[in-house]
Design a protein around this motif. Structure first.
Motif, PDB file in Angstrom:
ATOM      1  N   GLN A 196      37.698  81.291  -8.104  1.00  0.00           N
ATOM      2  CA  GLN A 196      37.365  79.939  -8.546  1.00  0.00           C
ATOM      3  C   GLN A 196      37.697  78.896  -7.481  1.00  0.00           C
ATOM      4  N   LYS A 197      37.451  79.274  -6.228  1.00  0.00           N
ATOM      5  CA  LYS A 197      37.665  78.357  -5.115  1.00  0.00           C
ATOM      6  C   LYS A 197      36.624  77.239  -5.192  1.00  0.00           C
ATOM      7  N   ILE A 198      37.055  76.016  -4.922  1.00  0.00           N
ATOM      8  CA  ILE A 198      36.140  74.874  -4.987  1.00  0.00           C
ATOM      9  C   ILE A 198      35.065  75.013  -3.914  1.00  0.00           C
ATOM     10  N   ASN A 199      33.821  74.949  -4.363  1.00  0.00           N
ATOM     11  CA  ASN A 199      32.688  75.135  -3.458  1.00  0.00           C
ATOM     12  C   ASN A 199      31.981  73.804  -3.223  1.00  0.00           C
ATOM     13  N   GLU A 200      31.809  73.435  -1.969  1.00  0.00           N
ATOM     14  CA  GLU A 200      31.088  72.211  -1.603  1.00  0.00           C
ATOM     15  C   GLU A 200      29.666  72.567  -1.187  1.00  0.00           C
ATOM     16  N   SER A 201      28.724  71.694  -1.496  1.00  0.00           N
ATOM     17  CA  SER A 201      27.331  71.957  -1.129  1.00  0.00           C
ATOM     18  C   SER A 201      27.169  71.952   0.384  1.00  0.00           C
ATOM     19  N   ALA A 202      26.119  72.628   0.840  1.00  0.00           N
ATOM     20  CA  ALA A 202      25.826  72.677   2.279  1.00  0.00           C
ATOM     21  C   ALA A 202      25.596  71.274   2.831  1.00  0.00           C
ATOM     22  N   VAL A 203      24.941  70.434   2.041  1.00  0.00           N
ATOM     23  CA  VAL A 203      24.672  69.060   2.472  1.00  0.00           C
ATOM     24  C   VAL A 203      25.971  68.262   2.596  1.00  0.00           C
ATOM     25  N   LYS A 204      26.892  68.443   1.650  1.00  0.00           N
ATOM     26  CA  LYS A 204      28.169  67.720   1.732  1.00  0.00           C
ATOM     27  C   LYS A 204      28.939  68.119   2.991  1.00  0.00           C
ATOM     28  N   LYS A 205      28.998  69.420   3.264  1.00  0.00           N
ATOM     29  CA  LYS A 205      29.725  69.897   4.442  1.00  0.00           C
ATOM     30  C   LYS A 205      29.154  69.267   5.711  1.00  0.00           C
ATOM     31  N   PHE A 206      27.829  69.208   5.804  1.00  0.00           N
ATOM     32  CA  PHE A 206      27.187  68.614   6.981  1.00  0.00           C
ATOM     33  C   PHE A 206      27.471  67.116   7.048  1.00  0.00           C
ATOM     34  N   ALA A 207      27.349  66.441   5.905  1.00  0.00           N
ATOM     35  CA  ALA A 207      27.548  64.988   5.865  1.00  0.00           C
ATOM     36  C   ALA A 207      28.972  64.609   6.263  1.00  0.00           C
ATOM     37  N   VAL A 208      29.951  65.338   5.741  1.00  0.00           N
ATOM     38  CA  VAL A 208      31.348  65.059   6.068  1.00  0.00           C
ATOM     39  C   VAL A 208      31.599  65.285   7.562  1.00  0.00           C
ATOM     40  N   ALA A 209      31.033  66.360   8.100  1.00  0.00           N
ATOM     41  CA  ALA A 209      31.209  66.670   9.525  1.00  0.00           C
ATOM     42  C   ALA A 209      30.616  65.589  10.419  1.00  0.00           C
ATOM     43  N   HIS A 210      29.625  64.855   9.892  1.00  0.00           N
ATOM     44  CA  HIS A 210      28.968  63.804  10.682  1.00  0.00           C
ATOM     45  C   HIS A 210      29.374  62.405  10.194  1.00  0.00           C
ATOM     46  N   HIS A 211      30.475  62.339   9.445  1.00  0.00           N
ATOM     47  CA  HIS A 211      31.086  61.069   9.037  1.00  0.00           C
ATOM     48  C   HIS A 211      30.131  60.176   8.243  1.00  0.00           C
ATOM     49  N   LEU A 212      29.341  60.799   7.373  1.00  0.00           N
ATOM     50  CA  LEU A 212      28.434  60.045   6.517  1.00  0.00           C
ATOM     51  C   LEU A 212      29.080  59.829   5.148  1.00  0.00           C
ATOM     52  N   LYS A 213      28.762  58.702   4.526  1.00  0.00           N
ATOM     53  CA  LYS A 213      29.295  58.405   3.195  1.00  0.00           C
ATOM     54  C   LYS A 213      28.659  59.355   2.184  1.00  0.00           C
ATOM     55  N   VAL A 214      29.491  59.987   1.357  1.00  0.00           N
ATOM     56  CA  VAL A 214      29.013  60.972   0.396  1.00  0.00           C
ATOM     57  C   VAL A 214      29.245  60.497  -1.038  1.00  0.00           C
ATOM     58  N   LEU A 215      28.218  60.598  -1.880  1.00  0.00           N
ATOM     59  CA  LEU A 215      28.315  60.304  -3.305  1.00  0.00           C
ATOM     60  C   LEU A 215      28.005  61.583  -4.072  1.00  0.00           C
ATOM     61  N   GLN A 216      28.837  61.912  -5.068  1.00  0.00           N
ATOM     62  CA  GLN A 216      28.649  63.131  -5.845  1.00  0.00           C
ATOM     63  C   GLN A 216      28.706  62.831  -7.350  1.00  0.00           C
ATOM     64  N   PRO A 217      27.683  62.163  -7.871  1.00  0.00           N
ATOM     65  CA  PRO A 217      27.702  61.781  -9.294  1.00  0.00           C
ATOM     66  C   PRO A 217      27.499  62.973 -10.219  1.00  0.00           C
ATOM     67  N   LEU A 218      28.229  62.980 -11.317  1.00  0.00           N
ATOM     68  CA  LEU A 218      28.000  64.000 -12.338  1.00  0.00           C
ATOM     69  C   LEU A 218      26.781  63.623 -13.170  1.00  0.00           C
TER      70      LEU A 218
END
Length: 302
Positions: free
Chosen positions: A41-63
Protein backbone atom coordinates in the motif's frame (compact mmCIF):
# COMPACT_ATOMS: atom_id res chain seq x y z
CA UNK A 1 -0.11 32.22 -23.43
CA UNK A 2 -0.71 30.69 -20.01
CA UNK A 3 -1.62 27.00 -20.13
CA UNK A 4 -2.97 24.55 -17.56
CA UNK A 5 -2.18 20.92 -18.43
CA UNK A 6 -4.38 18.02 -17.29
CA UNK A 7 -3.30 14.38 -17.50
CA UNK A 8 -2.30 11.33 -15.53
CA UNK A 9 -0.45 8.41 -17.26
CA UNK A 10 2.78 8.08 -19.24
CA UNK A 11 0.90 8.84 -22.47
CA UNK A 12 0.32 12.38 -21.16
CA UNK A 13 3.92 12.94 -20.01
CA UNK A 14 5.27 13.07 -23.56
CA UNK A 15 2.80 15.85 -24.41
CA UNK A 16 3.62 17.87 -21.29
CA UNK A 17 7.34 17.51 -22.00
CA UNK A 18 6.84 18.63 -25.61
CA UNK A 19 4.89 21.73 -24.56
CA UNK A 20 7.62 22.68 -22.10
CA UNK A 21 10.35 22.12 -24.70
CA UNK A 22 8.43 24.35 -27.11
CA UNK A 23 8.60 27.16 -24.56
CA UNK A 24 4.95 27.37 -23.49
CA UNK A 25 4.10 28.79 -20.07
CA UNK A 26 2.64 25.90 -18.07
CA UNK A 27 1.15 27.67 -15.04
CA UNK A 28 -0.34 24.53 -13.49
CA UNK A 29 -0.68 20.78 -13.86
CA UNK A 30 -3.84 18.95 -12.79
CA UNK A 31 -3.49 15.22 -12.23
CA UNK A 32 -4.95 12.31 -10.25
CA UNK A 33 -4.69 12.24 -6.48
CA UNK A 34 -2.02 10.03 -4.92
CA UNK A 35 -3.32 6.63 -3.87
CA UNK A 36 -1.95 3.52 -2.17
CA UNK A 37 -1.07 0.62 -4.47
CA UNK A 38 0.40 -2.86 -4.25
CA UNK A 39 0.74 -5.21 -1.31
CA UNK A 40 2.59 -2.69 0.80
CA UNK A 41 0.00 0.00 0.00
CA UNK A 42 2.84 2.35 -0.88
CA UNK A 43 1.59 5.78 -1.98
CA UNK A 44 1.64 5.91 -5.77
CA UNK A 45 2.02 9.20 -7.65
CA UNK A 46 0.90 9.58 -11.26
CA UNK A 47 3.50 9.71 -14.02
CA UNK A 48 2.43 13.27 -14.79
CA UNK A 49 2.87 14.38 -11.16
CA UNK A 50 6.37 12.90 -11.00
CA UNK A 51 7.35 14.77 -14.17
CA UNK A 52 5.71 18.02 -13.05
CA UNK A 53 7.42 17.97 -9.65
CA UNK A 54 10.80 17.24 -11.26
CA UNK A 55 10.32 20.31 -13.48
CA UNK A 56 9.10 22.56 -10.63
CA UNK A 57 5.58 22.97 -11.99
CA UNK A 58 2.60 23.76 -9.76
CA UNK A 59 0.55 20.60 -9.20
CA UNK A 60 -3.17 20.38 -8.35
CA UNK A 61 -4.69 17.02 -7.35
CA UNK A 62 -8.44 17.52 -6.76
CA UNK A 63 -10.55 14.63 -5.53
CA UNK A 64 -13.65 16.35 -6.95
CA UNK A 65 -13.46 18.53 -10.05
CA UNK A 66 -16.50 20.56 -8.97
CA UNK A 67 -15.10 21.33 -5.50
CA UNK A 68 -15.32 25.13 -4.94
CA UNK A 69 -11.76 25.34 -3.57
CA UNK A 70 -10.38 23.60 -6.69
CA UNK A 71 -12.41 25.80 -9.05
CA UNK A 72 -11.10 28.92 -7.27
CA UNK A 73 -7.48 27.72 -7.32
CA UNK A 74 -7.80 26.86 -11.02
CA UNK A 75 -9.30 30.26 -11.81
CA UNK A 76 -6.49 32.05 -9.96
CA UNK A 77 -3.95 30.46 -12.32
CA UNK A 78 -5.35 32.65 -15.09
CA UNK A 79 -4.90 30.12 -17.89
CA UNK A 80 -5.92 31.22 -21.38
CA UNK A 81 -5.99 27.61 -22.60
CA UNK A 82 -6.36 24.21 -20.95
CA UNK A 83 -4.83 21.09 -22.50
CA UNK A 84 -6.15 17.65 -21.60
CA UNK A 85 -4.36 14.37 -22.37
CA UNK A 86 -5.61 11.09 -20.85
CA UNK A 87 -7.52 12.56 -17.92
CA UNK A 88 -11.01 12.38 -16.42
CA UNK A 89 -14.19 13.77 -17.93
CA UNK A 90 -14.36 17.46 -17.02
CA UNK A 91 -17.44 19.37 -15.81
CA UNK A 92 -18.44 22.41 -17.87
CA UNK A 93 -17.39 24.79 -15.10
CA UNK A 94 -13.83 23.56 -15.72
CA UNK A 95 -13.60 23.12 -19.48
CA UNK A 96 -15.43 26.38 -20.24
CA UNK A 97 -13.20 28.45 -17.95
CA UNK A 98 -10.31 29.61 -20.21
CA UNK A 99 -10.83 32.33 -22.79
CA UNK A 100 -9.41 30.16 -25.58
CA UNK A 101 -11.19 27.01 -24.41
CA UNK A 102 -9.99 23.52 -23.51
CA UNK A 103 -8.49 21.12 -26.02
CA UNK A 104 -8.00 17.37 -25.82
CA UNK A 105 -5.57 14.97 -27.48
CA UNK A 106 -7.28 11.65 -28.27
CA UNK A 107 -5.63 8.41 -29.41
CA UNK A 108 -7.72 7.78 -32.52
CA UNK A 109 -8.87 9.37 -35.76
CA UNK A 110 -12.11 10.88 -34.53
CA UNK A 111 -15.04 10.43 -34.81
CA UNK A 112 -14.06 6.74 -34.79
CA UNK A 113 -13.09 5.16 -31.48
CA UNK A 114 -14.49 7.66 -29.05
CA UNK A 115 -14.14 6.33 -25.53
CA UNK A 116 -11.67 5.06 -22.95
CA UNK A 117 -9.72 2.48 -24.98
CA UNK A 118 -9.25 3.70 -28.58
CA UNK A 119 -5.82 2.13 -29.15
CA UNK A 120 -6.94 -1.29 -27.95
CA UNK A 121 -10.16 -1.40 -29.93
CA UNK A 122 -8.52 -0.28 -33.18
CA UNK A 123 -6.20 -3.30 -33.08
CA UNK A 124 -8.89 -5.70 -31.82
CA UNK A 125 -11.02 -4.69 -34.82
CA UNK A 126 -8.15 -5.38 -37.22
CA UNK A 127 -7.59 -1.80 -38.33
CA UNK A 128 -4.49 -1.13 -40.44
CA UNK A 129 -4.49 2.59 -39.65
CA UNK A 130 -4.87 4.69 -36.52
CA UNK A 131 -3.81 8.13 -35.38
CA UNK A 132 -4.31 11.02 -32.98
CA UNK A 133 -6.72 13.95 -32.98
CA UNK A 134 -6.84 17.31 -31.22
CA UNK A 135 -10.25 18.84 -30.62
CA UNK A 136 -12.11 21.33 -28.44
CA UNK A 137 -13.96 19.90 -25.45
CA UNK A 138 -17.72 20.21 -25.34
CA UNK A 139 -20.62 18.60 -23.45
CA UNK A 140 -20.58 15.13 -25.01
CA UNK A 141 -17.37 13.14 -24.54
CA UNK A 142 -14.95 13.12 -27.53
CA UNK A 143 -17.41 14.95 -29.80
CA UNK A 144 -16.01 18.49 -30.05
CA UNK A 145 -14.81 20.24 -33.20
CA UNK A 146 -11.61 18.72 -34.63
CA UNK A 147 -8.56 20.97 -34.93
CA UNK A 148 -5.91 18.63 -36.33
CA UNK A 149 -5.19 14.93 -36.81
CA UNK A 150 -2.24 12.74 -37.77
CA UNK A 151 -2.37 9.21 -39.18
CA UNK A 152 -0.10 6.24 -38.49
CA UNK A 153 -0.15 2.74 -39.96
CA UNK A 154 -0.62 -0.32 -37.74
CA UNK A 155 1.71 -3.28 -38.33
CA UNK A 156 0.17 -6.77 -38.76
CA UNK A 157 1.78 -8.00 -35.53
CA UNK A 158 1.86 -4.70 -33.62
CA UNK A 159 0.51 -4.74 -30.05
CA UNK A 160 -1.53 -2.07 -28.30
CA UNK A 161 1.50 -1.27 -26.14
CA UNK A 162 3.71 -0.71 -29.17
CA UNK A 163 1.10 1.44 -30.94
CA UNK A 164 0.55 3.36 -27.68
CA UNK A 165 4.22 4.35 -27.58
CA UNK A 166 4.21 5.53 -31.19
CA UNK A 167 0.97 7.48 -30.82
CA UNK A 168 2.33 9.04 -27.62
CA UNK A 169 5.15 10.66 -29.60
CA UNK A 170 3.03 11.48 -32.66
CA UNK A 171 0.42 13.01 -30.37
CA UNK A 172 2.95 15.16 -28.53
CA UNK A 173 4.16 16.63 -31.83
CA UNK A 174 0.61 17.24 -33.06
CA UNK A 175 -0.36 18.87 -29.77
CA UNK A 176 2.48 21.40 -29.98
CA UNK A 177 1.41 22.27 -33.55
CA UNK A 178 -2.19 22.68 -32.38
CA UNK A 179 -1.31 24.91 -29.42
CA UNK A 180 0.88 27.09 -31.64
CA UNK A 181 -2.02 27.52 -34.08
CA UNK A 182 -4.36 28.51 -31.23
CA UNK A 183 -1.82 30.99 -29.88
CA UNK A 184 -1.49 32.64 -33.30
CA UNK A 185 -5.17 32.35 -34.18
CA UNK A 186 -4.39 30.39 -37.36
CA UNK A 187 -6.28 27.19 -36.51
CA UNK A 188 -9.42 25.89 -38.17
CA UNK A 189 -12.24 23.81 -36.69
CA UNK A 190 -14.11 20.96 -38.32
CA UNK A 191 -17.31 19.52 -36.80
CA UNK A 192 -17.31 15.77 -36.22
CA UNK A 193 -19.62 13.84 -38.51
CA UNK A 194 -20.69 10.59 -36.84
CA UNK A 195 -22.94 7.95 -38.43
CA UNK A 196 -24.40 4.58 -37.51
CA UNK A 197 -21.10 3.06 -38.71
CA UNK A 198 -18.95 5.15 -36.33
CA UNK A 199 -16.82 2.78 -34.22
CA UNK A 200 -16.60 3.07 -30.45
CA UNK A 201 -13.96 2.28 -27.83
CA UNK A 202 -15.59 1.50 -24.47
CA UNK A 203 -13.62 0.73 -21.32
CA UNK A 204 -12.13 -2.77 -21.21
CA UNK A 205 -12.89 -5.26 -18.45
CA UNK A 206 -11.06 -8.49 -17.63
CA UNK A 207 -13.86 -10.71 -18.98
CA UNK A 208 -13.39 -9.17 -22.42
CA UNK A 209 -9.97 -10.84 -22.66
CA UNK A 210 -11.03 -14.49 -22.42
CA UNK A 211 -10.23 -16.14 -25.74
CA UNK A 212 -13.09 -17.85 -27.56
CA UNK A 213 -11.26 -20.46 -29.62
CA UNK A 214 -14.33 -20.92 -31.83
CA UNK A 215 -13.52 -17.55 -33.41
CA UNK A 216 -11.42 -17.25 -36.60
CA UNK A 217 -7.68 -17.33 -35.88
CA UNK A 218 -7.18 -13.79 -37.25
CA UNK A 219 -9.77 -12.38 -34.84
CA UNK A 220 -8.05 -14.08 -31.91
CA UNK A 221 -4.66 -12.81 -33.06
CA UNK A 222 -6.10 -9.29 -33.14
CA UNK A 223 -7.58 -9.71 -29.65
CA UNK A 224 -4.21 -10.84 -28.26
CA UNK A 225 -2.42 -7.89 -29.89
CA UNK A 226 -5.10 -5.42 -28.85
CA UNK A 227 -4.99 -6.40 -25.18
CA UNK A 228 -1.19 -6.64 -24.85
CA UNK A 229 0.35 -5.76 -22.46
CA UNK A 230 -2.81 -4.81 -20.54
CA UNK A 231 -5.37 -6.06 -19.60
CA UNK A 232 -4.19 -9.11 -21.61
CA UNK A 233 -5.99 -11.87 -23.47
CA UNK A 234 -6.09 -15.16 -21.60
CA UNK A 235 -6.99 -18.83 -21.85
CA UNK A 236 -6.38 -21.86 -19.64
CA UNK A 237 -3.59 -24.42 -19.37
CA UNK A 238 -3.77 -27.32 -16.91
CA UNK A 239 -6.64 -25.62 -15.04
CA UNK A 240 -4.66 -22.41 -14.58
CA UNK A 241 -5.15 -19.02 -16.22
CA UNK A 242 -2.63 -18.39 -19.00
CA UNK A 243 -2.13 -14.79 -20.06
CA UNK A 244 -1.06 -14.33 -23.69
CA UNK A 245 1.07 -11.32 -24.56
CA UNK A 246 2.15 -12.40 -28.03
CA UNK A 247 1.31 -15.16 -30.50
CA UNK A 248 2.10 -16.05 -34.09
CA UNK A 249 -0.75 -16.66 -36.51
CA UNK A 250 -0.63 -19.91 -38.51
CA UNK A 251 -3.28 -20.05 -41.21
CA UNK A 252 -3.23 -23.81 -41.57
CA UNK A 253 -6.37 -25.82 -40.83
CA UNK A 254 -5.93 -27.38 -37.38
CA UNK A 255 -5.92 -31.17 -37.11
CA UNK A 256 -6.98 -31.02 -33.46
CA UNK A 257 -10.22 -29.97 -31.79
CA UNK A 258 -10.95 -26.27 -31.39
CA UNK A 259 -9.61 -25.00 -28.04
CA UNK A 260 -7.12 -27.85 -27.57
CA UNK A 261 -3.37 -27.47 -27.92
CA UNK A 262 -0.25 -29.03 -29.42
CA UNK A 263 3.14 -28.90 -27.69
CA UNK A 264 6.48 -30.68 -27.71
CA UNK A 265 6.93 -29.66 -24.08
CA UNK A 266 10.02 -27.66 -24.99
CA UNK A 267 9.66 -25.06 -27.73
CA UNK A 268 6.06 -24.52 -28.87
CA UNK A 269 2.51 -24.31 -27.56
CA UNK A 270 -0.14 -24.03 -30.25
CA UNK A 271 -3.90 -23.66 -29.66
CA UNK A 272 -6.48 -24.48 -32.31
CA UNK A 273 -8.93 -21.82 -33.43
CA UNK A 274 -11.82 -22.31 -35.86
CA UNK A 275 -9.65 -22.10 -38.97
CA UNK A 276 -6.02 -21.95 -37.87
CA UNK A 277 -3.49 -22.16 -35.07
CA UNK A 278 -2.12 -19.59 -32.63
CA UNK A 279 1.48 -20.30 -31.68
CA UNK A 280 1.86 -18.65 -28.27
CA UNK A 281 5.29 -17.06 -27.78
CA UNK A 282 5.10 -14.70 -24.79
CA UNK A 283 2.97 -15.82 -21.84
CA UNK A 284 2.37 -15.76 -18.10
CA UNK A 285 0.92 -18.74 -16.25
CA UNK A 286 -1.04 -18.08 -13.08
CA UNK A 287 1.39 -17.86 -10.16
CA UNK A 288 4.43 -17.30 -12.37
CA UNK A 289 6.21 -14.38 -14.05
CA UNK A 290 5.83 -13.38 -17.68
CA UNK A 291 8.27 -15.36 -19.85
CA UNK A 292 8.96 -16.81 -23.32
CA UNK A 293 6.84 -19.90 -23.88
CA UNK A 294 9.90 -22.18 -24.08
CA UNK A 295 10.94 -21.22 -20.55
CA UNK A 296 7.46 -22.02 -19.27
CA UNK A 297 7.24 -25.37 -21.04
CA UNK A 298 10.56 -26.63 -19.73
CA UNK A 299 9.31 -26.20 -16.18
CA UNK A 300 6.07 -28.13 -16.74
CA UNK A 301 4.94 -31.71 -17.14
CA UNK A 302 2.61 -32.79 -19.94
Amino acid sequence: MKIVFMGTPDFAVASLAALLSAGFDIVGVVTAADKPAGRGQKINESAVKKFAVAHHLKVLQPLKLKAPEFIEELRELGAELQVVVAFRMLPEVVWAMPAKGTINLHGSLLPDYRGAAPINHAIINGETESGVTTFFLTHEIDTGDIIQSAKVSIGPDETAGELHDRLMETGATLLVETVKSIETGTYTEKPQQSTAETKHAPKLFKEFGEVNWNEPAQNIHNLIRGLSPYPTAYTHLQDKTLKIFKAELENTPPEIAVGTYLTDGKTYLKYAAADGLLNLTDVQLEGKKRMPVGDLLRGMRF
